[in-house]
Design a protein around this motif. Structure first.
Motif, mmCIF file in Angstrom:
data_model
loop_
_atom_site.group_PDB
_atom_site.id
_atom_site.type_symbol
_atom_site.label_atom_id
_atom_site.label_comp_id
_atom_site.label_asym_id
_atom_site.label_seq_id
_atom_site.Cartn_x
_atom_site.Cartn_y
_atom_site.Cartn_z
ATOM 1 N N SER A 125 0.814 -1.214 0.000
ATOM 2 C CA SER A 125 0.000 0.000 0.000
ATOM 3 C C SER A 125 0.846 1.261 0.000
ATOM 4 C CB SER A 125 -0.929 0.008 1.218
ATOM 5 O OG SER A 125 -0.165 -0.029 2.425
ATOM 6 N N THR A 126 2.132 1.113 0.281
ATOM 7 C CA THR A 126 3.006 2.280 0.349
ATOM 8 C C THR A 126 3.612 2.634 -0.997
ATOM 9 O OG1 THR A 126 3.560 1.754 2.627
ATOM 10 C CG2 THR A 126 5.050 3.249 1.468
ATOM 11 N N GLY A 127 3.999 1.628 -1.788
ATOM 12 C CA GLY A 127 4.658 1.934 -3.035
ATOM 13 C C GLY A 127 4.892 0.722 -3.897
ATOM 14 N N GLY A 128 5.738 0.896 -4.904
ATOM 15 C CA GLY A 128 6.031 -0.182 -5.826
ATOM 16 C C GLY A 128 7.134 0.219 -6.788
ATOM 17 N N TRP A 129 7.283 -0.586 -7.817
ATOM 18 C CA TRP A 129 8.361 -0.407 -8.793
ATOM 19 C C TRP A 129 7.812 0.233 -10.067
ATOM 20 C CZ3 TRP A 129 13.049 -1.243 -6.892
ATOM 21 C CH2 TRP A 129 13.197 -2.114 -5.802
ATOM 22 N N VAL A 130 8.523 1.247 -10.586
ATOM 23 C CA VAL A 130 8.110 1.941 -11.799
ATOM 24 C C VAL A 130 9.252 1.917 -12.807
ATOM 25 C CG1 VAL A 130 8.834 4.227 -10.959
ATOM 26 C CG2 VAL A 130 7.099 4.054 -12.740
ATOM 27 N N ARG A 131 8.889 1.729 -14.060
ATOM 28 C CA ARG A 131 9.893 1.697 -15.130
ATOM 29 C C ARG A 131 10.364 3.111 -15.462
ATOM 30 N NH1 ARG A 131 10.136 -3.205 -18.082
ATOM 31 N NH2 ARG A 131 8.343 -4.568 -17.728
ATOM 32 N N ALA A 132 11.571 3.159 -15.983
ATOM 33 C CA ALA A 132 12.046 4.390 -16.615
ATOM 34 C C ALA A 132 11.493 4.412 -18.030
ATOM 35 C CB ALA A 132 13.567 4.423 -16.624
ATOM 36 N N VAL A 133 10.471 5.216 -18.259
ATOM 37 C CA VAL A 133 9.704 5.164 -19.505
ATOM 38 C C VAL A 133 10.262 6.144 -20.520
ATOM 39 C CG1 VAL A 133 7.439 5.520 -20.530
ATOM 40 C CG2 VAL A 133 7.640 4.410 -18.306
ATOM 41 N N GLU A 134 10.466 5.661 -21.756
ATOM 42 C CA GLU A 134 10.801 6.508 -22.879
ATOM 43 C C GLU A 134 9.525 6.865 -23.642
ATOM 44 O OE1 GLU A 134 13.793 7.657 -23.488
ATOM 45 O OE2 GLU A 134 14.693 6.602 -21.807
ATOM 46 N N ASP A 135 9.673 7.451 -24.843
ATOM 47 C CA ASP A 135 8.498 7.805 -25.633
ATOM 48 C C ASP A 135 7.738 6.572 -26.094
ATOM 49 O OD1 ASP A 135 9.092 10.469 -25.360
ATOM 50 O OD2 ASP A 135 10.254 10.555 -27.211
ATOM 51 N N GLU A 136 8.450 5.482 -26.299
ATOM 52 C CA GLU A 136 7.830 4.261 -26.817
ATOM 53 C C GLU A 136 7.597 3.273 -25.687
ATOM 54 O OE1 GLU A 136 8.775 0.826 -30.201
ATOM 55 O OE2 GLU A 136 9.692 2.826 -30.291
ATOM 56 N N ILE A 137 6.365 2.792 -25.626
ATOM 57 C CA ILE A 137 5.982 1.799 -24.625
ATOM 58 C C ILE A 137 5.990 0.439 -25.303
ATOM 59 C CG2 ILE A 137 4.228 1.084 -22.971
ATOM 60 C CD1 ILE A 137 5.507 3.825 -22.403
ATOM 61 N N HIS A 138 6.624 -0.536 -24.679
ATOM 62 C CA HIS A 138 6.722 -1.868 -25.253
ATOM 63 C C HIS A 138 5.672 -2.770 -24.630
ATOM 64 C CE1 HIS A 138 10.490 -1.059 -27.397
ATOM 65 N NE2 HIS A 138 10.790 -0.304 -26.346
ATOM 66 N N ALA A 139 4.865 -3.412 -25.506
ATOM 67 C CA ALA A 139 3.845 -4.321 -24.991
ATOM 68 C C ALA A 139 4.468 -5.466 -24.207
ATOM 69 C CB ALA A 139 3.012 -4.861 -26.152
ATOM 70 N N GLU A 140 5.726 -5.791 -24.479
ATOM 71 C CA GLU A 140 6.417 -6.842 -23.725
ATOM 72 C C GLU A 140 6.503 -6.497 -22.245
ATOM 73 O OE1 GLU A 140 9.841 -6.472 -26.206
ATOM 74 O OE2 GLU A 140 9.641 -8.532 -26.946
ATOM 75 N N TRP A 141 6.549 -5.198 -21.915
ATOM 76 C CA TRP A 141 6.594 -4.784 -20.511
ATOM 77 C C TRP A 141 5.340 -5.232 -19.768
ATOM 78 C CZ3 TRP A 141 8.217 1.042 -21.321
ATOM 79 C CH2 TRP A 141 9.514 1.073 -21.868
ATOM 80 N N PHE A 142 4.261 -5.442 -20.536
ATOM 81 C CA PHE A 142 3.001 -5.888 -19.932
ATOM 82 C C PHE A 142 2.828 -7.409 -20.039
ATOM 83 C CE2 PHE A 142 2.507 -1.475 -20.867
ATOM 84 C CZ PHE A 142 1.684 -0.964 -19.862
ATOM 85 N N GLY A 143 3.862 -8.099 -20.509
ATOM 86 C CA GLY A 143 3.794 -9.548 -20.613
ATOM 87 C C GLY A 143 3.308 -10.060 -21.947
ATOM 88 N N VAL A 144 3.226 -9.182 -22.945
ATOM 89 C CA VAL A 144 2.795 -9.600 -24.280
ATOM 90 C C VAL A 144 4.001 -10.172 -25.020
ATOM 91 C CG1 VAL A 144 1.796 -8.858 -26.460
ATOM 92 C CG2 VAL A 144 1.035 -7.811 -24.311
ATOM 93 N N THR A 145 3.878 -11.364 -25.529
ATOM 94 C CA THR A 145 4.968 -11.991 -26.280
ATOM 95 C C THR A 145 4.487 -12.364 -27.674
ATOM 96 O OG1 THR A 145 4.460 -14.262 -25.602
ATOM 97 C CG2 THR A 145 5.832 -12.953 -24.114
ATOM 98 N N GLY A 146 5.426 -12.707 -28.528
ATOM 99 C CA GLY A 146 5.121 -13.093 -29.899
ATOM 100 C C GLY A 146 5.168 -14.588 -30.111
ATOM 101 N N ASP A 147 4.803 -15.369 -29.082
ATOM 102 C CA ASP A 147 4.893 -16.822 -29.181
ATOM 103 C C ASP A 147 3.591 -17.484 -29.600
ATOM 104 O OD1 ASP A 147 3.375 -16.438 -26.925
ATOM 105 O OD2 ASP A 147 4.728 -17.478 -25.541
ATOM 106 N N GLY A 148 2.530 -16.699 -29.860
ATOM 107 C CA GLY A 148 1.257 -17.260 -30.300
ATOM 108 C C GLY A 148 0.348 -17.714 -29.180
ATOM 109 N N ALA A 149 0.825 -17.672 -27.925
ATOM 110 C CA ALA A 149 -0.021 -18.061 -26.800
ATOM 111 C C ALA A 149 -1.027 -16.944 -26.505
ATOM 112 C CB ALA A 149 0.839 -18.347 -25.577
ATOM 113 N N ASP A 150 -2.112 -17.308 -25.851
ATOM 114 C CA ASP A 150 -3.153 -16.354 -25.502
ATOM 115 C C ASP A 150 -2.632 -15.381 -24.440
ATOM 116 O OD1 ASP A 150 -5.333 -14.962 -24.594
ATOM 117 O OD2 ASP A 150 -6.612 -16.699 -24.282
ATOM 118 N N HIS A 151 -2.507 -14.124 -24.818
ATOM 119 C CA HIS A 151 -2.086 -13.081 -23.880
ATOM 120 C C HIS A 151 -3.134 -11.969 -23.849
ATOM 121 C CE1 HIS A 151 1.823 -14.715 -22.912
ATOM 122 N NE2 HIS A 151 2.084 -14.884 -24.198
ATOM 123 N N SER A 152 -4.388 -12.336 -23.865
ATOM 124 C CA SER A 152 -5.448 -11.346 -23.962
ATOM 125 C C SER A 152 -5.451 -10.375 -22.793
ATOM 126 C CB SER A 152 -6.808 -12.043 -24.067
ATOM 127 O OG SER A 152 -6.985 -12.964 -22.998
#
Length: 876
Positions: free
Chosen positions: A171-198
């Motif tokens: 409840s106090t805090g957490g970890w935050v990325r150093a974000v650039e202009d481009e956000i990578h879907a991989e940061w959210f766990g999206v991969t290109g392996d064909g598995a369901d990542h809905s």
């Protein structure tokens, strides 16, 4: 020089491996401009060693890392500095990249505290930190080197865990990325392996829609699973981009819901962006570099859930609409593909300046031809790109290929056509309907509101451009309909019932190519389409209000090419059509129709100019009707008929106005025929053909016809009169006939006329007259005039008489062998005895000379004020 004072150092200070904190012994460091790849020499910046005496020495790259993890120069640990911000790439001893930092100024090594190595997001969520702590995330999932990065602990009680940028631990805090202009879907766990990542995809999109910027998907197959994402307008949305380039987005199958009592059901939208109104537009969304594929879709048009994989003209469902926008600002989809979708590709409605470019559509189609009640339907789902009521908009460099055909034998209820094996796609690319009705226009646009009709005019869907696109295998290739302004340029449509269509619009089709060969002998199952079918169709499908009908006129077909076996090159039911500089070729085939048609409505001012028509050998042709047009111009065209069937161009309008044929070249069997409206033929040239004699080459059955400066090449053995002029008050002047001797003459004259009044022939010449053919065959003519006509035969007659010839008959300065031939009049048509039957109203002083004068007789008759007609003069 500028003093180098920016230290070259990793955020973790020592150069250590990401998962063990062991030194990167034998590794290399590259330094470059911010947000570039420093391993590329062009991106590198100068690095210096700061010496003990305060001087600086420039060094080359890469910088070596020693066994302890420190950068060294000449084998010695050194302090490396630059004069500007820097990006950094760190390679291990094997040349494998371990770190990349786009902008080291975002990190302050002297302020970093605790450093942690974390193997997955799952592990990260249970690691507590403190302000200044850094976590080096190896990957989103355990054992995978994707979705990792550098994160910093922050104390924050309001941020929510978005699954990609901020990960809450407590409840106090957490970890935050150093974000650039481009956000990578991989940061959210999206991969290109064909598995369901809905769920991961959903989190990534939910983040970017409020953060704005670019959401970049990984290469490979990104499976949305059962996710169908709709974003509705709210005031906090930001413009954003969904980017792939090497990404194929797929989805798992969703069967349509049970149809029940509804006529049709559908899956809905794959991606939808829903603005609220013309005052609350969805901000700009760009979708680029992504390949969409729905190969897992079971629905391909069957009649029930058990047969969804059978393509049928009475489909169970209309399928899915893949991308949908409504009330959106400059929605953009580009540089991608859409494949194996039963339904619609891109559907953009009531939006401002949409852009779809560099897209490929493969088997994107559906078609509801036959309703559940057995009625045929002209409109359906099943197209690639559709702009509905947009302002502006461009479709550019797109290609649609649809090999999907109906897989069952079903007969059309309109015309009995067996639909097995014919295209089931509806329209490749099209624009239709007006913009928002009401007082609020799209952004930056004003419009008039003084009356309903003006509203209709002003709210036309404007400035749509379809350019450099290709369509194959649809009912219609390109269509613009219903109160829209559009230009279709440099486009190609093949294997479509109607390749190009403008209906109820002001539009231009320019530099386009249409080919109807594959469907050349196939009837369109929809009878309504078959009645207006042509390569370039200018139609009126829509029952528009008065303002739309009056305003949406004036279409142009320019610099186009058309190839057909059966259907006309173009058809017209709208006013103000211009067809210019086109090439049309009719190939051999069966069930031939006309070159063009104009019918089904009253139109005005149609111009066909500077075109080339070629009818191939053995290609039959029917009648080409000009239709109900009050003004028609056919000028500077060339028609070449290589077939043995005569082409007939018929004017059928009874509305008045002038039909003009000017400076055209007619090769082969071709006949102009006009029986119900006035007509001018000026400067036309009919060239010799063996089939010219099948029905003549010019037929006039209405008054006030004018032939001027025409040239007719004919055969002496023509089986029909080359020219028929049965219109009173007609004139032929300064024209000529060139006769080629190919045997005994069959008809006695070049022109035939009967039951007419007041025809005039002047300066008409006919050459090559070896068979002594007369100029005009006359039957039942009244008040004709011949002046300065001539032939090269010393025996040919001017007039060949087969029936009553009534005066006054004027003739002067004609160079012929004799005036009359055939049933030569027993008494002079201009005699005093015949004057009472003339179809003229005489005036005092009117003189009429005898056409058959005799020595010692009078010269003619004159109309007097008090005594009427009297003879005058004498011949000595």
């Amino acid at each position: 020089m500028t003093i180098p004072n920016i230290v070259v150092s990793a955020p973790s200070q020592l150069f250590t491996l990401p998962n063990s904190f062991a030194a990167i012994a034998g590794g290399s460091i590259y330094i470059g401009q911010i947000n570039t790849d420093p391993t590329v020499a062009a991106n590198q910046i100068q690095v210096y060693v700061e010496n003990a005496d305060g001087t600086y020495t420039a060094v080359s790259q890469p910088i070596s890392i020693n066994a302890g993890g420190y950068p060294v120069h000449a084998g010695q640990i050194a302090k490396f500095v630059t004069v500007e911000g820097q990006s950094m790439t760190i390679l291990d001893a094997g040349g494998v990249q371990q770190f990349y930092f786009p902008n080291l100024l975002k990190y302050d090594p002297d302020q970093t505290g605790k450093r942690l190595g974390v193997t997955s997001v799952e592990a990260l969520r249970v690691v507590n930190g403190e302000p200044g702590s850094i976590a080096i995330l190896n990957g989103y999932y355990e054992g995978e080197n994707v979705g990792g990065g550098i994160l910093m602990w922050i104390n924050n009680i309001t941020w929510h865990d978005d699954g990609g940028i901020f990960f809450r631990v407590n409840s106090t805090g957490g970890w935050v990325r150093a974000v650039e202009d481009e956000i990578h879907a991989e940061w959210f766990g999206v991969t290109g392996d064909g598995a369901d990542h809905s769920s991961n995809v959903n989190s990534a999109i939910d983040y970017i829609k409020y953060a704005g910027g670019i959401l970049s998907f990984p290469k490979g197959e990104v499976n949305f699973g059962l996710l169908r994402k709709t974003i509705t307008w709210d005031a906090n949305l930001k413009p954003f981009t969904l980017r792939g380039y090497g990404t194929k987005i797929t989805a798992d199958n969703i069967d349509p819901p049970e149809r029940g009592t509804a006529n049709w059901s559908s899956e809905g939208y794959f991606l939808a962006f829903m603005g609220a109104s013309s005052t609350n537009y969805f901000p700009q969304v760009i979708i680029e570099g992504i390949d969409f594929d729905y190969s897992r879709q079971r629905n391909k048009g069957g009649t029930d859930l058990a047969t969804l994989d059978v393509c049928h003209p009475t489909p169970y469902s209309k399928g899915i609409t893949w991308i949908y926008f409504i009330y959106a600002i400059r929605p953009t989809i580009r540089n991608g593909t859409f494949s194996n979708i039963y339904g619609n590709g891109i559907y953009i409605r009531q939006s401002y300046c949409p852009l779809t470019e560099n897209l490929q559509f493969n088997t994107v189609s559906a078609n509801e031809i036959l309703s559940r009640t057995g009625d045929m339907s002209l409109d359906s789902d099943g197209g690639c790109i559709f702009y509905w009521g947009c302002f502006g908009g461009v479709m550019s460099n797109n290609a649609a290929n649809n090999p999907r055909v109906y897989e069952v034998h079903v007969l059309s209820t309109d015309n009995g056509t067996d639909m097995y094996g014919v295209p089931c796609g509806y329209i490749g690319m099209w624009a239709e309907y007006r913009m928002t009705v009401g007082s609020t226009p799209p952004p930056l646009i004003d419009w008039m509101t003084s009356s309903d009709d003006i509203n209709v005019v002003d709210q036309t869907q404007r400035n749509v451009s379809i350019q450099n696109c290709t369509v194959r295998g649809y009912v219609m290739g390109f269509k613009v309909e219903s109160a829209s302004d559009a230009v279709i340029t440099n486009c190609v449509a093949v294997e479509c019932y109607i390749p190009f269509c403008l209906s109820g619009v002001r539009g231009t089709i320019k530099d386009c190519y249409g080919n109807m060969l594959r469907l050349g002998s196939v009837l369109a199952p929809q009878g309504g389409l078959e009645t207006v079918r042509s390569i370039f169709t200018i139609a009126d499908f829509t029952g528009m209000v008065v303002g739309e009908r009056d305003y949406n006129v004036g279409n142009t077909i320019e610099n186009c090419q058309g190839l057909s076996q059966r259907s006309p090159f173009f058809g017209n039911s709208r006013s103000g059509l211009r067809v210019t500089n086109c090439l049309f070729i009719r190939k051999a085939g069966a069930n031939y129709q006309c070159l063009w048609y104009s019918r089904n409505s009253v139109t005005t001012n149609m111009v066909i100019s500077s075109n080339t028509f070629i009818i191939d050998a053995d290609a039959g042709i029917g009648e080409s009707t000009i239709g109900q047009i009050t003004g028609f111009t056919f000028e500077n065209n060339t028609i070449t008929n290589k077939s043995n069937t005569q082409v007939l161009i018929r004017s059928t309008s009874a509305l008045g106005g002038q039909h003009k044929f000017v400076n055209n070249n007619f090769y082969g069997g071709l006949k102009l025929q006009n029986s119900v409206c006035t007509m001018q033929s000026i400067g036309n040239h009919w060239f010799l053909s063996s089939n010219n004699d099948t029905g003549g080459i010019l037929g006039i059955g209405y008054e006030s016809f004018i032939s001027e400066n025409d040239t007719f090449e004919v055969y002496s053995a023509a089986s029909a009169y080359p020219v028929t002029i049965n219109g009173s008050h007609s004139v032929m002047k300064n024209s000529k006939f060139i006769i080629t001797d190919n045997g005994s003459k069959i008809v006695p004259a070049l022109i035939t006329t009967s039951s007419v009044v007041n025809q005039k022939y002047s300066d008409v010449r006919w050459y090559g007259n070896t068979k002594n053919t007369a100029l005009v065959r006359v039957s039942g003519a009244n008040s004709m005039s011949f002046e300065s006509n001539r032939t090269d035969s010393a025996s040919a007659a001017l007039i060949y008489v087969t029936g009553g010839l009534t005066g006054p008959m004027y003739q002067d300065k004609n160079i012929v062998g004799t005036l009359y031939a055939g049933s030569v009049p027993v008494t002079d048509p201009n005699s005093l005895a015949n004057a009472t039957g003339w179809a003229i109203t005489p005036y005092p002083g009117l003189r009429v000379f005898y056409t058959m004068p005799l020595s010692g007789n009078r010269e003619g008759i004159i109309f007097t004020t008090n005594l009427g007609w009297r003879e005058f003069g004498s011949i000595l």
